[in-house]
Design a protein around this motif. Structure first.
Motif, PDB file in Angstrom:
ATOM      1  N   PHE A 170      57.648  30.437   5.668  1.00 41.76           N
ATOM      2  CA  PHE A 170      58.257  30.594   6.994  1.00 41.76           C
ATOM      3  C   PHE A 170      57.245  30.417   8.119  1.00 41.76           C
ATOM      4  O   PHE A 170      57.513  29.737   9.107  1.00 41.76           O
ATOM      5  N   ALA A 171      56.095  31.048   7.999  1.00 43.33           N
ATOM      6  CA  ALA A 171      55.123  31.034   9.091  1.00 43.33           C
ATOM      7  C   ALA A 171      54.618  29.637   9.407  1.00 43.33           C
ATOM      8  O   ALA A 171      54.194  29.369  10.536  1.00 43.33           O
ATOM      9  N   TRP A 172      54.635  28.731   8.444  1.00 41.64           N
ATOM     10  CA  TRP A 172      54.210  27.352   8.675  1.00 41.64           C
ATOM     11  C   TRP A 172      55.386  26.460   9.050  1.00 41.64           C
ATOM     12  O   TRP A 172      55.206  25.456   9.717  1.00 41.64           O
ATOM     13  N   ARG A 173      56.568  26.817   8.616  1.00 42.54           N
ATOM     14  CA  ARG A 173      57.739  25.998   8.935  1.00 42.54           C
ATOM     15  C   ARG A 173      58.357  26.331  10.281  1.00 42.54           C
ATOM     16  O   ARG A 173      59.019  25.497  10.888  1.00 42.54           O
ATOM     17  N   GLN A 174      58.174  27.553  10.750  1.00 43.64           N
ATOM     18  CA  GLN A 174      58.810  27.999  11.983  1.00 43.64           C
ATOM     19  C   GLN A 174      57.766  28.473  12.995  1.00 43.64           C
ATOM     20  O   GLN A 174      57.819  29.611  13.464  1.00 43.64           O
ATOM     21  N   GLY A 179      55.366  33.003  18.215  1.00 43.89           N
ATOM     22  CA  GLY A 179      54.910  33.526  19.492  1.00 43.89           C
ATOM     23  C   GLY A 179      55.551  34.848  19.857  1.00 43.89           C
ATOM     24  O   GLY A 179      54.946  35.687  20.532  1.00 43.89           O
ATOM     25  N   SER A 180      56.775  35.049  19.406  1.00 39.17           N
ATOM     26  CA  SER A 180      57.497  36.278  19.743  1.00 39.17           C
ATOM     27  C   SER A 180      57.675  37.203  18.551  1.00 39.17           C
ATOM     28  O   SER A 180      58.237  38.289  18.700  1.00 39.17           O
ATOM     29  N   ASP A 208      47.451  34.797  13.844  1.00 39.07           N
ATOM     30  CA  ASP A 208      47.317  36.229  14.088  1.00 39.07           C
ATOM     31  C   ASP A 208      48.653  36.947  13.948  1.00 39.07           C
ATOM     32  O   ASP A 208      48.689  38.168  13.803  1.00 39.07           O
ATOM     33  N   SER A 209      49.744  36.174  14.002  1.00 40.34           N
ATOM     34  CA  SER A 209      51.068  36.761  13.868  1.00 40.34           C
ATOM     35  C   SER A 209      51.478  36.968  12.417  1.00 40.34           C
ATOM     36  O   SER A 209      52.546  37.517  12.155  1.00 40.34           O
TER      37      SER A 209
END
Length: 357
Positions: A170-174, A179-180, A208-209
């Motif tokens: 998810f973190a790489w696809r979206q 940012g939020s 960092d997210s």
């Protein structure tokens, strides 16, 4: 290219209607991949026959809505922009798309795995499942992630918790959502260490997210572990818990739901559960017959299915409110309408969304 990989790649680019968004999955079946991988040794991109990031240019092709696209042009653009040009092995790249803002997009579920493993997994397991069973099970895997991620995008959440994250990408696809959102990937320490090793080998960027939360679910309370990782129980969150409940006892499912119910009002959970046998169609019944011994052999035995009424009662008893409980016909209308190939998710699992009130 292995048929199983092609099916998922093309599916995740073309199946889901609406804004083009790829999907992934997280379920205990990934641990089967991990165990299969464990005996293979250290398969680096170089061992797969492809040059590393400092080597010569290589032709990487991506499966997309229009077929195979050469990625050499994207690599050239990346170098022009001063960004690192990543060149893992070919199958690692089959579903990657380079976006101008520098994000790596992956559009097939186990995109962190590697070619030799997939080929042998295909040879070992594909012959066990008839074609219609393979198609509908893959459709279901992608549908459940799309369903959860649609609710993330539509909600006012500041935190996204993926329980049993496995190889979820998810973190790489979206990247637009990072940012939020703070994304908490929760998984067993051994599984998470293996995933992070794959991330390192592929050279994928970390944000960092992204917060990786290793937890032994049998020994550590989820609420305490999440709190220690920086999760704010006073802020609204979305919990994604798909592909896990079919392997858990009723007591374990109830315990997790009660933990989620302690989150801030407005928080939600999307989870999938095994449907009771009497509602399965022929494909769902055949999948259950074939997959049950496979899951048992991987020390992940399937638990009995649930009726819709039983799950609704369980959710209410845990202090949550059901906000969406789509039947397969509903999912077909949302995501498969207008298709001419008859593709649809299987009936083996059912999705449900519940909210903290």
């Amino acid at each position: 290219m292995p048929h199983s990989v092609r099916a998922v790649c093309v599916f995740s680019e073309r199946l889901i209607q609406g804004p083009r968004r790829s999907v992934s999955c997280s379920c205990p079946l990934e641990r089967l991949v991990a165990r299969f991988w464990a005996g293979r040794g250290n398969l680096s991109p170089q061992a797969c026959g492809c040059q590393g990031a400092s080597g010569a240019s290589c032709e990487v092709r991506i499966v997309g809505a229009r077929g195979f696209w050469p990625a050499r042009r994207n690599a050239w653009r990346a170098r022009r922009a001063g960004r690192r040009c990543l060149r893992p092995c070919r199958v690692d790249c089959f579903a990657w798309r380079r976006r101008r803002r520098g994000y790596w997009m992956m559009c097939w579920p186990w995109c962190l795995s590697a070619r030799p493993v997939w080929r042998e997994l295909r040879d070992r397991f594909d012959p066990l499942f008839p074609g219609p069973v393979r198609r509908e099970s893959r459709a279901a895997v992608c549908t459940r992630s799309r369903y959860a991620e649609d609710r993330v995008a539509a909600g006012a959440f500041t935190q996204y918790v993926i329980l049993g994250a496995g190889l979820d990408s998810f973190a790489w696809r979206q990247p637009d959502l990072l940012g939020s959102l703070t994304v908490f990937e929760v998984d067993h320490p051994a599984s998470q260490a293996w995933k992070l090793d794959r991330v390192r080998v592929l050279g994928l960027p970390l944000s960092d997210s992204q917060v990786f939360v290793p937890v032994d679910f049998e020994a550590e309370p989820l609420q305490d572990v999440l709190g220690a990782a920086g999760f704010d129980w006073a802020q609204p969150a979305m919990f994604c818990w798909t592909g896990v409940a079919p392997y858990l006892t009723a007591q374990a499912i109830e315990s997790t739901l009660r933990t989620i119910a302690a989150a801030a009002p407005g928080s939600e959970v999307v989870f999938s559960y095994r449907a009771e046998d009497c509602v399965l169609d022929d494909v769902g019944t055949e999948f259950a017959r074939i997959y049950t011994p496979i899951a048992a052999s991987a020390d992940e035995p399937l638990q009995p299915g649930w009726s819709v009424i039983e799950i609704d009662r369980l959710i209410s008893r845990c202090g949550l409110k059901v906000v969406d409980h789509p039947a397969r016909a509903d999912l077909q209308q949302r995501y498969f309408a207008g298709r001419t190939d008859g593709l649809r998710p299987y009936t083996f699992e059912t999705l449900v969304a519940a909210r903290v009130t």
